[in-house]
Write a protein that holds these residues in place. Sequence first.
Motif, PDB file in Angstrom:
ATOM      1  N   LEU A   1       0.849  -1.186   0.000  1.00 49.90           N
ATOM      2  CA  LEU A   1       0.000   0.000   0.000  1.00 49.90           C
ATOM      3  C   LEU A   1       0.884   1.235   0.000  1.00 49.90           C
ATOM      4  N   ASP A   2       0.564   2.173  -0.871  1.00 46.95           N
ATOM      5  CA  ASP A   2       1.226   3.476  -0.860  1.00 46.95           C
ATOM      6  C   ASP A   2       0.219   4.526  -0.430  1.00 46.95           C
ATOM      7  N   ILE A   3       0.657   5.420   0.434  1.00 45.43           N
ATOM      8  CA  ILE A   3      -0.168   6.539   0.862  1.00 45.43           C
ATOM      9  C   ILE A   3       0.313   7.749   0.078  1.00 45.43           C
ATOM     10  N   ILE A   4      -0.577   8.293  -0.736  1.00 44.32           N
ATOM     11  CA  ILE A   4      -0.223   9.406  -1.618  1.00 44.32           C
ATOM     12  C   ILE A   4      -0.841  10.671  -1.057  1.00 44.32           C
ATOM     13  N   SER A   5       0.013  11.568  -0.613  1.00 40.59           N
ATOM     14  CA  SER A   5      -0.430  12.825  -0.023  1.00 40.59           C
ATOM     15  C   SER A   5      -0.330  13.929  -1.075  1.00 40.59           C
TER      16      SER A   5
END
Length: 169
Positions: free
Chosen positions: A138-142
């Motif tokens: 999972l990547d958290i893209i801010s």
Amino acid sequence: MKVLFVFFSLFMFIGVHSQTNEPAFFLDGNFVHKNALANFDVNEIKDINVIKDTITIEAVNYTGRIMITSKNPKEVNLMSLNDIKNKFTKSKSKKFLFVLNGEVILKDVGTYKIDEKYIFKTDVVSSDTIENLKGIDLDIISILTKIKENTEPKMLIRGSNILDSLKPE
């Protein structure tokens, strides 16, 4: 059997429409979800017209239209969150979570659009760097937009914003 066929044919002909008490939003003549306008620079708006009518778009009945004209329609490049991910990050993860101006986007991800000129910063945090999420792809893209809170310089004194401490009570 004929009754079922007639009912199915009538259903397909009439269609199923849902009703909303919200207006349909148009930016430079194109239908956009209200989420797209939440991240649009208000200084780029030339004109707003309200049309009181009922309009059906994508099987949804809207009560009214808000027609927004930008100052430079050819310069507005609304990008979806997925387009932003693909253009501004190197994320190869199949699963990702978007955080827009500090708020996690939990639903209607496809309805959010941001003018490319209004993007301030994008960051990607891999779940492997978060202790409780290790092993999850999972990547958290801010994504930060050019709102005042993101662009205004801040001076901190012992963890507090100095501008807050200078405000009269």
